[in-house]
Every structure is written in structure tokens, then in C-alpha cells.
Design a protein around this motif. Structure first.
Motif, PDB file in Angstrom:
ATOM      1  N   UNK A 181       0.872  -1.173   0.000  1.00  0.00           N
ATOM      2  CA  UNK A 181       0.000   0.000   0.000  1.00  0.00           C
ATOM      3  C   UNK A 181       0.909   1.223   0.000  1.00  0.00           C
ATOM      4  N   UNK A 182       0.726   2.031  -1.046  1.00  0.00           N
ATOM      5  CA  UNK A 182       1.683   3.118  -1.293  1.00  0.00           C
ATOM      6  C   UNK A 182       0.951   4.457  -1.266  1.00  0.00           C
ATOM      7  N   UNK A 193       4.073  11.510 -13.695  1.00  0.00           N
ATOM      8  CA  UNK A 193       4.783  10.456 -14.440  1.00  0.00           C
ATOM      9  C   UNK A 193       4.834   9.153 -13.653  1.00  0.00           C
ATOM     10  N   UNK A 194       4.997   9.283 -12.342  1.00  0.00           N
ATOM     11  CA  UNK A 194       5.227   8.100 -11.499  1.00  0.00           C
ATOM     12  C   UNK A 194       3.945   7.332 -11.153  1.00  0.00           C
ATOM     13  N   UNK A 195       2.862   8.094 -10.939  1.00  0.00           N
ATOM     14  CA  UNK A 195       1.615   7.498 -10.432  1.00  0.00           C
ATOM     15  C   UNK A 195       1.108   6.332 -11.314  1.00  0.00           C
ATOM     16  N   UNK A 203      -0.562  -2.770  -4.327  1.00  0.00           N
ATOM     17  CA  UNK A 203      -1.846  -3.356  -3.939  1.00  0.00           C
ATOM     18  C   UNK A 203      -2.882  -2.231  -3.948  1.00  0.00           C
ATOM     19  N   UNK A 204      -2.511  -1.122  -3.288  1.00  0.00           N
ATOM     20  CA  UNK A 204      -3.372   0.058  -3.339  1.00  0.00           C
ATOM     21  C   UNK A 204      -2.501   1.319  -3.362  1.00  0.00           C
ATOM     22  N   UNK A 205      -2.932   2.289  -4.146  1.00  0.00           N
ATOM     23  CA  UNK A 205      -2.189   3.548  -4.223  1.00  0.00           C
ATOM     24  C   UNK A 205      -3.099   4.694  -3.795  1.00  0.00           C
ATOM     25  N   UNK A 347      -7.654   0.059  -7.686  1.00  0.00           N
ATOM     26  CA  UNK A 347      -6.655   0.123  -6.603  1.00  0.00           C
ATOM     27  C   UNK A 347      -6.062   1.526  -6.424  1.00  0.00           C
ATOM     28  N   UNK A 348      -6.729   2.544  -6.993  1.00  0.00           N
ATOM     29  CA  UNK A 348      -6.192   3.912  -6.871  1.00  0.00           C
ATOM     30  C   UNK A 348      -7.240   4.832  -6.248  1.00  0.00           C
ATOM     31  N   UNK A 349      -6.843   5.568  -5.204  1.00  0.00           N
ATOM     32  CA  UNK A 349      -7.761   6.534  -4.570  1.00  0.00           C
ATOM     33  C   UNK A 349      -7.104   7.905  -4.557  1.00  0.00           C
ATOM     34  N   UNK A 350      -7.895   8.903  -4.909  1.00  0.00           N
ATOM     35  CA  UNK A 350      -7.406  10.288  -4.874  1.00  0.00           C
ATOM     36  C   UNK A 350      -7.893  10.931  -3.580  1.00  0.00           C
TER      37      UNK A 350
END
Ligand code: NA7
Length: 537
Positions: A181-182, A193-195, A203-205, A347-350
Motif C-alpha cells: 500500500x503506497x 509520471x510516477x503514479x 496493492x493500493x495507491x 486500486x487507486x484513490x485520490x
């Protein structure tokens, strides 16, 4: 005097072995000067040495973002992609270092702590943090514009038990985020660029966004052999044409129309065409008044906002990603590959840290005023103390006199971005007050190094010991840089161009935005005029 001490006396000391320092070494050494480059890293490349985060890529096309000074080099080097990634740019920097035998005059792993000028001796004494001392007649600061990374002062970082990274100090070893989890803080060019890359592994960002930024697609692709061959057949013409453009880039013809010259549908078609072409220059060159006229700029903003709404499936996430606090292009316009699409992943949350700011790093993650986010890894894509940070990180002074930090207390003051009144025999490559980051950096670097080399040659030919900017020439230049910036929309953004990203940093618009073409002409005229505005004695 011991031989060791004698060995450390040079005509020119250059701080930094990025593209600026390497070219300065090559030029000056060829003319017979004793030159030493001092570099904090253990390799060449500067920005492209440090920024090895996943997805790091140049936003200027590689056939243009490369040295033009040697035709064999530009003919023989093959770029794999349209916009090359960090490993390929670092490989190129290493190739240049080997090809021109630069390493023998570069001392690596040497971070500089101070530089002091002695007016009597007309020489600089440069000290490393490890206590090494060097002297030289001239000091060239080739320390880069984005080389002092900034980690916000969140309480608790020391207690965090996960791994943490800054994009500008990325480890050499591959960092694997699989199954973790990052958290990423920051949505400037580096974050954008990285995201998408980290999202594919994690697993989750969680993306912690304070301010939404505009981004346009890179439309990056492998560089086809026939495209490269065609370009190389005309390389000299390309390079000459680049010199007469504001950004030092020949690939896109400067626009001739104002946005209001076209009807809504025509404008949309043109923006679409630019979007599909890819690249930030392409997009900002849609109309000639995009960066000077608010209505014209709004039209471009609306187009990109619609693109975001059309890409991001969750409407509230889309709205959060839509920039609303600055005209497009007044902060560095980001280039991405699948940035907005990444927010459609499960797996991505803002996370909106404008609404609920980050309070602290905790043992297990990050706490905002609203919630705690458990994290295995935390990535700071939080930018740099830009343009002046790395210069002022060195304690630069004149014996018995001024310190640069004091002289620049209210913001950087330079003549032509190259030299500073009160600090003789010091020149800055792509310094504040020069086009620098608002152009193809390698074009700007070559222009600066050539100009500085000519000045050193002029001094030698006349048997002179010292040069420095005259105070009124410097004042006039600073005023001119401000006037030009004020005639554009740039100052409307809270950007690193103005120092707004660093708490307490004076708000001064630092780059010269009249264009590299106009700037080059001014510098040439100054030289032709016997270095008008420079005291040479
Ligand atoms: P930038 O463009 O300075 O972006 C830094 C990002 O980090 C930006 O989104 C900032 O938000 C964010 N940030 C910084 N401090 C904080 C805190 N305390 N809390 C939340 N968010 C924060 O740096 P980059 O490395 O992406 O790019 C630098 C240049 O490199 C780029 O322009 C290209 O020229 C290449 P903010 O906008 O300040 O609200």
C-alpha cells in the motif's frame, strides 16, 4: 607549497557534472584551460542522475533534447523513444563523458560547502563538505535548476516504519511496490509520471493531491528508424531553426493565429489535433496568445477540463482532478502517459489534502485532518527549491565582504542570469533571470556555456583578471525580466517559477520568458558591445 596543493589550483572550477558542467568542461579544456569539475554524485548526468523514479522521462523530444555541438555525436547516437526515459538519458550522459574523455577532470562524490572570492588574489577558494580545498580564477555554477529536493516538514517522518522516497533522490536499486500500500504526495510533473507506473504494481495507491495540475498526453512511442534518419539528414538545419525559436525547439512552428481568430468548432479541432500530436509545446503553440490573454487561455483550459471529464469515470474524482487555480501553461504543463486513466483503476484513490491537509506522518502511514491512511511506502513527489536552492546551498561569499545569501535575500538578482554584481569571476549556467527552465534546457546550456567561454577568452586575450556585473546593468536586467513576466499570465500561478512552493521564499518570477531567441540576441549584442554592463579589469 605542497604538490598536492598546487595540483588543486585551476583556471576554472565547475560545480556540477550535469549537461551544463560537462559541456563547460569540454569547451574550456579544449581551449587549454586547467579545469576541474566537482560533482556531489558518483556519476554524471545531474538531474538525470538523481531523478531515477519509475516513469521519469524528459518532456522535450530527444532528437532536440541532446547536444548539438558535435555532429558525429548527434549522427551516431540513437534514441530509442520519442521522449526518452531517464535510463536512456543517463546512458547518453555517460556516453558523452566517455566519448570526450571528461571523467579524468571530474571529481565525483564531492559536495561543495562554500566558495569564497579573494579580491586581492582574484581567485576563488572552494571547499567541499569533506574539507577538500580548491582554488581557481573562475567559478562556474552548473548546479542545475531543480536539484535541491524538498521534503515537507511533516512531523513524525522519523517514526514512519515503512520505506519512504523522494523522486529526486531515488535509489539506484529497483524498488518493487508489488503487494504494497503506497502513498504519493504531489501531483506535479514527477507525480504525474510516477503514479501510473506505481499503480500497476501496488496493492493500493493513495494519491494525496493538494493542487490539481494540467497534463496533456505525451503520445510517446519508439522512435522509428526512418523518422530519426530523416531528422539526422537535416540535423544542422533543425539545430539552426531551434536557435530562432522561443523554446529552443524546432519541431513545432510558432503559432500565427490568436485564439479569437477561430470559431469555437475550429478551435476545438485545433486543440484536438494538438492533443493527438502530444507534447506540451505542441499544445501551448495552438495559439500565439495562450500565455498572454486570459480569455484565450480559458478556452484551452476548458478543452483539457472536458478531456478529464471524458476520461475519468467517477465524476467526483474527475472534478477533483480539474485544475481551477491557474491558467494552463503558467505552471509547467505536465506530460503524461495514462495519468487520468489511472484513476479508473480500483486500486487507486485520490485524496483531497487541500480540503483535509496532511497533519503528520505516523508510525504506520499518513494522517490528514480527516483520516489516517495505513501505508507500507510513502513517496514524496514534492518538488524542489528551484532555480536558487542549489546555488544558495553553497555558502558563496567575498572575503571580508558580501554573502550571496544576503545579496539575494529579496530574491535572485543577476545580469543576464549569468553573473551577479559583487561576486566577480562567477558565472551561472541557466541561472535565475535567464530563459533556463522555460526552454529546451540543453539549448539554453549550450548558449550559456558558449557565451561564458567567449567571455573567459576575451579576458585572457586582454590579460584581465576580473569581471563582474555592473550594479545598474543588473538592476535594469532584473526590471526587464519582471516586466516581461508581467506582460504574460505566468505570475498568476503559485508555481516554483516564483518560489511559491517554498515557505518563506521571496516571491520573484525567476525565469526570463521573452524566449531563447531574443535572449540569445541580447547576449550576443552585449558581447559585441565589449561586454556592455560588465566591468572587466
Ligand atoms: P512540483 O512541480 O513542484 O510539484 C510538487 C507537488 O508536490 C505539487 O503537486 C505540490 O502541491 C505538492 N506538494 C508539495 N508540498 C506539499 C505538501 N506539504 N502537501 C501536499 N502536497 C504538497 O515538483 P515536480 O518534481 O513534480 O516537478 C518539478 C519540475 O521537474 C517540473 O515542473 C518539470 O520541469 C520537471 P502544490 O501545487 O504546492 O499545492
Amino acid at each position: 607549497m605542497s604538490s598536492e596543493l598546487r595540483d588543486k589550483q585551476y583556471d576554472v572550477i565547475i560545480i556540477g557534472a550535469g549537461f551544463g558542467g560537462m559541456y563547460a568542461l569540454h569547451r574550456l579544456r579544449k581551449l587549454g584551460y586547467r579545469v576541474r569539475v566537482l560533482e556531489a554524485a558518483d556519476g554524471v548526468g545531474g538531474t538525470w542522475y538523481w531523478n531515477r523514479y519509475p516513469g521519469a522521462r524528459c518532456d522535450v523530444e530527444s532528437l532536440e533534447y541532446s547536444y548539438s555541438f558535435d555532429d558525429d555525436l548527434q549522427q551516431q547516437w540513437d534514441w530509442p523513444e520519442r521522449f526518452s526515459a531517464q535510463p536512456d538519458i543517463e546512458k547518453y550522459a555517460n556516453h558523452v563523458a566517455d566519448r570526450f574523455d571528461l571523467r579524468k577532470d571530474i571529481q565525483f562524490s564531492t559536495r561543495i560547502a562554500s566558495a569564497e572570492f579573494d579580491n586581492e588574489e582574484a581567485s576563488w577558494t572552494i571547499r567541499s563538505v569533506d574539507g577538500d580545498t580548491f582554488t581557481s580564477q573562475y567559478l562556474v555554477l552548473a548546479v542545475g535548476n531543480l536539484s535541491l529536493p524538498r521534503v515537507p516538514d511533516f512531523p513524525g517522518l522519523n517514526e514512519f516504519k515503512g520505506r519512504w522516497f523522494h523522486t529526486g533522490q531515488w535509489p539506484k536499486e529497483t524498488v518493487d511496490f508489488s503487494g504494497r500500500t503506497v502513498g504519493v504526495i504531489g501531483t506535479g510533473s514527477s507525480g504525474i509520471q510516477l503514479i501510473p507506473i506505481v499503480a500497476q504494481q501496488a496493492k493500493h495507491l493513495y494519491v494525496f493531491q493538494r493542487t490539481a495540475n494540467y497534463s496533456v498526453p505525451a503520445m510517446n512511442r519508439p522512435l522509428a528508424a526512418d523518422v530519426a534518419a530523416k531528422h539526422k539528414a537535416q540535423y544542422r538545419t533543425w539545430r539552426d531553426n531551434a536557435k530562432s525559436t522561443p523554446f529552443g525547439i524546432a519541431g513545432h512552428a510558432p503559432p500565427e493565429k490568436f485564439a479569437a481568430d477561430d470559431e469555437f468548432e475550429q478551435r476545438r479541432r485545433l486543440f484536438e489535433e494538438k492533443w493527438e500530436t502530444g507534447g506540451n509545446i505542441s499544445f501551448l503553440y495552438a495559439y500565439k496568445d495562450l500565455l498572454t490573454n486570459e480569455q484565450a487561455n480559458d478556452m484551452a483550459c476548458d478543452f483539457v477540463r472536458d478531456k478529464i471529464r471524458g476520461t475519468v469515470k467517477d465524476p467526483s474524482t474527475a472534478e477533483l482532478l480539474i485544475p481551477n487555480d491557474h491558467p494552463i501553461g503558467t505552471k509547467r504543463l505536465c506530460l503524461d502517459t495514462n495519468y487520468y486513466e489511472t484513476y479508473n483503476r480500483d486500486n487507486v484513490s485520490l485524496v483531497n489534502v487541500r480540503k483535509a491537509p496532511i497533519e503528520s506522518v505516523t508510525v504506520n502511514g499518513l494522517r490528514t485532518t480527516e483520516a489516517e491512511y495505513p501505508l507500507d511506502d510513502l513517496i514524496f513527489a514534492t518538488g524542489y527549491d528551484a532555480m536558487t536552492g542549489a546555488i544558495l546551498d553553497i555558502d558563496i561569499s567575498v572575503k571580508g565582504g558580501a554573502r550571496l545569501e544576503d545579496a539575494w535575500r529579496d530574491g535572485p538578482k543577476t545580469y543576464l542570469g549569468v553573473m551577479v554584481n559583487g561576486f566577480p569571476n562567477m558565472s551561472i549556467i541557466t541561472g535565475p533571470g535567464s530563459p533556463s527552465v522555460k526552454t529546451n534546457m540543453i539549448s539554453a546550456i549550450e548558449q550559456h556555456v558558449d557565451w561564458i567561454t567567449d567571455l573567459v577568452e576575451h579576458m585572457s586575450s586582454k590579460g584581465k583578471a576580473k569581471f563582474q556585473a555592473q550594479p545598474d546593468a543588473q538592476e535594469n536586467w532584473v526590471q526587464h525580466v519582471n516586466e516581461v513576466a508581467d506582460s504574460t499570465l505566468y505570475p498568476k500561478a503559485n508555481s516554483w517559477y516564483t518560489g511559491a512552493n517554498i515557505p518563506g521564499k521571496p516571491r520573484v518570477f525567476m525565469p526570463y520568458v521573452a524566449g531563447l531567441d531574443k535572449y540569445r540576441k541580447i547576449c550576443d549584442d552585449v558581447a559585441k558591445d565589449g561586454y556592455r554592463g560588465v566591468t572587466i579589469e
